[in-house]
Design a protein around this motif. Structure first.
Motif, PDB file in Angstrom:
ATOM      1  N   TYR A 108       0.831  -1.205   0.000  1.00 12.88           N
ATOM      2  CA  TYR A 108       0.000   0.000   0.000  1.00 12.88           C
ATOM      3  C   TYR A 108       0.868   1.258   0.000  1.00 12.88           C
ATOM      4  N   LEU A 109       1.865   1.292   0.898  1.00 13.02           N
ATOM      5  CA  LEU A 109       2.740   2.468   0.960  1.00 13.02           C
ATOM      6  C   LEU A 109       3.490   2.667  -0.344  1.00 13.02           C
ATOM      7  N   SER A 136       2.518   1.833  -3.311  1.00  9.96           N
ATOM      8  CA  SER A 136       1.607   2.346  -4.333  1.00  9.96           C
ATOM      9  C   SER A 136       1.409   3.850  -4.186  1.00  9.96           C
ATOM     10  N   VAL A 137       1.614   4.362  -2.979  1.00  7.55           N
ATOM     11  CA  VAL A 137       1.461   5.788  -2.713  1.00  7.55           C
ATOM     12  C   VAL A 137       2.744   6.553  -3.027  1.00  7.55           C
ATOM     13  N   PHE A 138       3.906   5.968  -2.675  1.00  7.17           N
ATOM     14  CA  PHE A 138       5.164   6.708  -2.761  1.00  7.17           C
ATOM     15  C   PHE A 138       6.113   6.239  -3.867  1.00  7.17           C
ATOM     16  N   GLY A 174      -2.696  14.095  -1.969  1.00  7.42           N
ATOM     17  CA  GLY A 174      -3.162  12.729  -2.166  1.00  7.42           C
ATOM     18  C   GLY A 174      -2.387  11.733  -1.329  1.00  7.42           C
ATOM     19  N   GLN A 175      -1.056  11.897  -1.271  1.00  3.12           N
ATOM     20  CA  GLN A 175      -0.239  11.020  -0.447  1.00  3.12           C
ATOM     21  C   GLN A 175      -0.579  11.192   1.032  1.00  3.12           C
ATOM     22  N   ASN A 176      -0.756  12.445   1.440  1.00  5.39           N
ATOM     23  CA  ASN A 176      -1.113  12.723   2.826  1.00  5.39           C
ATOM     24  C   ASN A 176      -2.452  12.065   3.179  1.00  5.39           C
ATOM     25  N   SER A 195      -3.816   9.511   1.810  1.00  7.16           N
ATOM     26  CA  SER A 195      -3.680   8.054   1.813  1.00  7.16           C
ATOM     27  C   SER A 195      -3.145   7.552   3.152  1.00  7.16           C
ATOM     28  N   LEU A 196      -2.208   8.290   3.740  1.00  4.51           N
ATOM     29  CA  LEU A 196      -1.672   7.895   5.042  1.00  4.51           C
ATOM     30  C   LEU A 196      -2.674   8.172   6.156  1.00  4.51           C
ATOM     31  N   GLY A 220      -4.690  -2.285   1.523  1.00  2.75           N
ATOM     32  CA  GLY A 220      -4.638  -0.909   2.015  1.00  2.75           C
ATOM     33  C   GLY A 220      -5.791  -0.540   2.926  1.00  2.75           C
TER      34      GLY A 220
END
Length: 204
Positions: A25-26, A28-30, A152-154, A156-157, A199
């Motif tokens: 999951y991480l 896919s975000v970063f 978007g990244q923020n 997602s976390l 995720g």
């Protein structure tokens, strides 16, 4: 080995491997380029650093990575100085996401939150290869020197965290330590284990 012996052994272990669901999951975000604390057997990225690498080998990896995101799940050392040493090495990189114990009340955590921009409390998670969830809460710490963390990244976390602490690299100006101490007590109180398949959080 009995169940009790297995659990006691795991309490002393340092190599808590990141669960595949959480890392997937991480990633896919970063889109991580490098694993900063790994071995050839458990590396999460094609590029990785080990304790035995020379300075020249480390510099070679750093040149390939550039300003792209790095991931670190350091060995959970038994002493605070060792833990901070591991994170200090990781924080020499400009864009890092770290998975570490949420020991917000401990003095060794203070230099970490003075150098990161965000902390996301996750609670207790089922580490890979462990017979049960860890007996401690963990968190994600983000060092973002170039302010690359997108909304978007923020988001997602935030979606997988219990609490989000926005620091912006500043510790003065508001009572950050008191806030962290309060959140530490709350995190201990609500510390259920989580499953990050696809995720999504689900109590196990």
């Amino acid at each position: 080995m009995s169940l009790n012996e297995t659990q006691n052994s795991e309490l002393r272990r340092e190599d808590w491997e990141t669960p595949d669901g959480l890392f997937g999951y991480l990633n896919s975000v970063f889109d991580f380029w490098v694993d900063l604390a790994a071995s050839p057997e458990n590396s999460k990225c094609k590029l990785f650093l080990t304790e035995s690498m020379t300075e020249e080998e480390t510099l070679s990896v750093r040149r390939k990575v550039g300003s792209n995101w790095a991931f670190v799940n350091p060995p959970y050392k038994s002493t605070s100085n060792k833990m901070w040493t591991e994170m200090e090495r990781a924080f020499s990189w400009d864009s890092v996401v770290g998975l570490i114990p949420a020991a917000l009340c401990n003095e060794w955590f203070k230099p970490i939150y003075t150098r990161c921009s965000d902390i996301f409390l996750l609670g207790r998670i089922p580490f890979k290869g462990a017979s049960a969830g860890a007996k401690f809460d963990v968190c994600l710490v983000v060092r973002d020197v170039f302010k690359k963390l997108t909304q978007g990244q923020n988001d997602s976390l935030v979606s997988i965290s219990k609490k989000h602490i926005r620091l912006d690299g500043q510790v003065g100006g508001r009572p950050e330590r008191e806030l962290l101490l309060r959140l530490c007590r709350e995190a201990t109180y609500v510390g259920n284990r989580s499953d990050f398949k696809n995720g999504r959080r689900g109590v196990i």
